[in-house]
Design an enzyme around this catalytic site. Sequence first.
Site, PDB file in Angstrom:
ATOM      1  NE  ARG A 213      16.557  93.238  48.426  1.00 14.54           N
ATOM      2  CZ  ARG A 213      16.165  92.070  48.442  1.00 14.54           C
ATOM      3  NH1 ARG A 213      16.307  91.055  49.879  1.00 14.54           N
ATOM      4  NH2 ARG A 213      14.984  91.564  47.565  1.00 14.54           N
TER       5      ARG A 213
ATOM      6  CE  LYS B 241      12.980  84.228  46.367  1.00 14.93           C
ATOM      7  NZ  LYS B 241      12.638  84.943  46.404  1.00 14.93           N
ATOM      8  CB  THR B 242      16.472  82.857  52.772  1.00 16.35           C
ATOM      9  OG1 THR B 242      16.377  83.719  50.854  1.00 16.35           O
ATOM     10  CG2 THR B 242      17.453  82.619  53.136  1.00 16.35           C
TER      11      THR B 242
ATOM     12  CG  ASP C  54      18.219  81.646  48.455  1.00 17.28           C
ATOM     13  OD1 ASP C  54      17.494  82.136  48.163  1.00 17.28           O
ATOM     14  OD2 ASP C  54      19.115  82.065  49.990  1.00 17.28           O
ATOM     15  CD  GLU C  55      19.034  85.928  46.062  1.00 18.29           C
ATOM     16  OE1 GLU C  55      18.816  86.073  44.656  1.00 18.29           O
ATOM     17  OE2 GLU C  55      19.157  85.934  46.837  1.00 18.29           O
TER      18      GLU C  55
ATOM     19  CD  GLN D 295      14.183  89.265  44.650  1.00 19.35           C
ATOM     20  OE1 GLN D 295      15.228  89.754  45.274  1.00 19.35           O
ATOM     21  NE2 GLN D 295      13.063  88.899  45.109  1.00 19.35           N
TER      22      GLN D 295
HETATM   23  P1  ATP Z   1      14.732  87.420  48.442  1.00 16.71           P
HETATM   24  O1  ATP Z   1      14.222  87.439  46.888  1.00 16.71           O
HETATM   25  O2  ATP Z   1      14.429  88.849  49.048  1.00 16.71           O
HETATM   26  O3  ATP Z   1      15.849  86.599  48.410  1.00 16.71           O
HETATM   27  P2  ATP Z   1      13.006  85.798  50.508  1.00 16.71           P
HETATM   28  O4  ATP Z   1      11.766  85.278  49.741  1.00 16.71           O
HETATM   29  O5  ATP Z   1      14.060  85.042  50.510  1.00 16.71           O
HETATM   30  O6  ATP Z   1      13.351  87.223  49.814  1.00 16.71           O
HETATM   31  P3  ATP Z   1      13.187  85.343  53.287  1.00 16.71           P
HETATM   32  O7  ATP Z   1      14.343  86.451  53.769  1.00 16.71           O
HETATM   33  O8  ATP Z   1      12.815  84.361  53.819  1.00 16.71           O
HETATM   34  O9  ATP Z   1      12.373  85.794  51.998  1.00 16.71           O
HETATM   35  O10 ATP Z   1      12.282  86.033  54.017  1.00 16.71           O
HETATM   36  C1  ATP Z   1      11.691  87.308  54.392  1.00 16.71           C
HETATM   37  C2  ATP Z   1      11.727  88.407  55.728  1.00 16.71           C
HETATM   38  O11 ATP Z   1      10.041  87.530  56.440  1.00 16.71           O
HETATM   39  C3  ATP Z   1      12.338  87.216  56.585  1.00 16.71           C
HETATM   40  O12 ATP Z   1      12.267  88.143  57.602  1.00 16.71           O
HETATM   41  C4  ATP Z   1      11.516  86.257  57.650  1.00 16.71           C
HETATM   42  O13 ATP Z   1      12.773  85.885  58.877  1.00 16.71           O
HETATM   43  C5  ATP Z   1      10.380  86.675  57.505  1.00 16.71           C
HETATM   44  N1  ATP Z   1       8.936  85.680  57.418  1.00 16.71           N
HETATM   45  C6  ATP Z   1       9.585  84.553  55.928  1.00 16.71           C
HETATM   46  N2  ATP Z   1       7.719  83.547  56.649  1.00 16.71           N
HETATM   47  C7  ATP Z   1       7.625  84.215  57.616  1.00 16.71           C
HETATM   48  C8  ATP Z   1       6.820  83.774  58.432  1.00 16.71           C
HETATM   49  N3  ATP Z   1       5.999  82.931  57.863  1.00 16.71           N
HETATM   50  N4  ATP Z   1       6.365  84.415  59.193  1.00 16.71           N
HETATM   51  C9  ATP Z   1       6.966  85.590  59.684  1.00 16.71           C
HETATM   52  N5  ATP Z   1       8.241  85.732  59.094  1.00 16.71           N
HETATM   53  C10 ATP Z   1       8.346  84.713  57.955  1.00 16.71           C
HETATM   54 MG    MG Z   2      16.241  85.025  50.295  1.00 18.10          MG
END
Ligand code: ATP
Ligand code: MG
Length: 709
Positions: free
Chosen positions: A592, A33-34, A217-218, A248
């Site tokens: 995490r 997402k981020t 975000d969040e 979350q």
């Molecule tokens: P949270 O809910 O904990 O905030 P999130 O959904 O925001 O998580 P991110 O932090 O954006 O998730 O991504 C998690 C990890 O996965 C990061 O290290 C990101 O770089 C990696 N990632 C995300 N998408 C891809 C992709 N398509 N290919 C490879 N790595 C990825």
């Molecule tokens: Mg995130």
Amino acid sequence: MSDLLANLNFPQLQAVTLPAVHALSLAGAGSGKTRVLTTRIAWLMSTGQVGPHGILAVTFTNKAAKEMTARLSALVPINTRGMWIGTFHGLCNRLLRAHYREAALPQTFHILDSADQLAMVKRLLKNLNVDDEKYPPRELCHFINAHKEQGGRAAQAEAYDNYTQKRVELYAEYENQCNREGVVDFAELLLRCYEMLLRNEPLRRHYQERFRYVLVDEFQDTNKLQYAWLKLLAGGGAKIFAVGDDDQSIYAFRGAEVGNMRDFEREYCKTSTGDNIIRLEQNYRSHGNILAAANALIKNNRERLGKNLWTDAGEGEPIRCFEGYSDLDEARFVVEEIRELVRDGVSPTQIALLYRSNAQSRVLENELFTKNVPYKVYGGLRFFERQEIKHALAYLRLLGNPDDDTAFLRIGARSLENLQATAHQMNSSLYNAAASLTGKAGQTVGAFIRLIESLRQETDGLPLPEMVEHVVEKSGLAQHYRTEKEGQDRLENLDELINAAATFVDDEGAIGEGGALVSFLTLASLEAGEHQAGEGEAAVQLMSVHAAKGLEFDVVFITGLEQGLFPHENSVSQGRAGLEEERRLMYVAVTRARQRLYVSCAQTRMLHGQTRYCVPSSFLDEIPASLLLKLNKRAEPSASVPAFGSFGGGYAEPAVAGLRIGMSVEHAKFGLGVIVSTEGRGADARVQVNFGSSGMKWLALEYAKLTPV
Ligand code: ATP
Ligand code: MG
């Protein structure tokens, strides 16, 4: 630009390249997402759809905002400095500083942190002769904040009974007091900003026209007021792009509403051709076992929007589980593991030590410190919250704003408290009231006022670091700690404050409206803690689970997994909803971890000066046993150790004077007991013994006669 989009899966790509529409991405932890949100900003700018100044991006912590800005700079060749990327509090602060007149605030308004707010409420109750047992200050703070977070002023608050009526009156008094002093608390930053934009049409129009894209975000953790603020700013046609995960949501206690996601979906995302809801289901962060544990935990929650999450990263390692005899034992285990990990080449910055309550950090910190492991604490009692630093900052605050009574009282000492009645009668600040005092009280106060005035004159025009140095010396603070027995540490901290001021001035772009002093003081209240460890030093990351939201680490330790601590007793006492919020918190903690996860608990724990006997957390039972590796490789418990919990184990420290953790001993007065932890060496050696019905005791070996049995 193809590079920009290269590392995205299909739904991520869809989300990043959506046309100018409102959209929501509802997706699980680690699904990107981020990454999607940051890449979308980069894509919008690099395709020329919007310039940097047309973006407003809200994240949840200062750390996350910094990371987002850094990621953006790496993705697009654009100067990200000055972009509106920050936390709700940070962005509102920026708006209020820029338009302090419109917000009816002094230019140098100070932000009260939660400790300041509590002190202010206590002071208010005292002045008004209100019984603080009947109206506990902490509860009153909560009452006030809860109203503000719903957008409510005292004047609109409804009361159906006398007790609430009185609390509403106290809320009104508190508002007056803050206005008199020109200070704002955290919740006020948002409310004041919201009201200013609502009232002031030209200003509102200006920002509505400026921001074309609002990204959040969040989103699951926004409260009603934050959502209203976003809607207001996006009211001129800006498109809102929100990402979040209902599993979350961990800020219900601060008024967060998962319902905002449903409202947003209904109010903004439905279109005639479908809805702009993007689901991301592949987790890229964690190995399979970690994800399986997280999924197994969260499925026990009833109120869920429901999502799938999978990974193709392989199972990875099992989850390591440790049960110590005491919190100290747990800390020793954790630090020993950390040392091994670091020896094996893991970077300390990739190791996170998480706890449910900040109070837990002290034992861990102590152990890290003793074993020379560099660490950095986010949140909790931090550099800027230490007594001597608060004193120094209070002088600086008074130089900027003489009406800041909280600062005045902190350094003006208790003898000045009788001033409060006068100030209250005159409806003025303490500083102003001081001028009208006569007699002996007048003399003491007069000397203090003269000191502040001369400091103000002497520091006028000085660069910030010199100003701080001057105040530390000439206020008498440094001298005071020089003569104090344990003042050395405090003197070093004061030196560090001068260093912090120098670094701050060097950090081009950090100084905003209101000048260096005001910006520096704002940093001290908003970003407290982030300066604590040596910059650039590779340090283990310590933080509460709340502060870990959105972050990721190769190795994560979740400590203190005990009933009453995690899940926390305050939440559990609120029934199912409370327990579900705790479980979401546990879900955040587990997710995490990238490669290795440790979960640990202790059988006894010192908290708030008392020893607690603990039962392992029910969350540990919710993780399938097949995923767990119970660690007792170091354990050498004696056969007579009572079985407290389900895991056994324990970390056997080297013997202290022939006594070991787990050994049974006899004491002339307390009878039979079991050693649960040991401390120190030689003449300083102490052991902690569980004497059953006679309780838990720390005993100095030099004096206590203990016989092994
Ligand atoms: P949270 O809910 O904990 O905030 P999130 O959904 O925001 O998580 P991110 O932090 O954006 O998730 O991504 C998690 C990890 O996965 C990061 O290290 C990101 O770089 C990696 N990632 C995300 N998408 C891809 C992709 N398509 N290919 C490879 N790595 C990825
Ligand atoms: Mg995130």
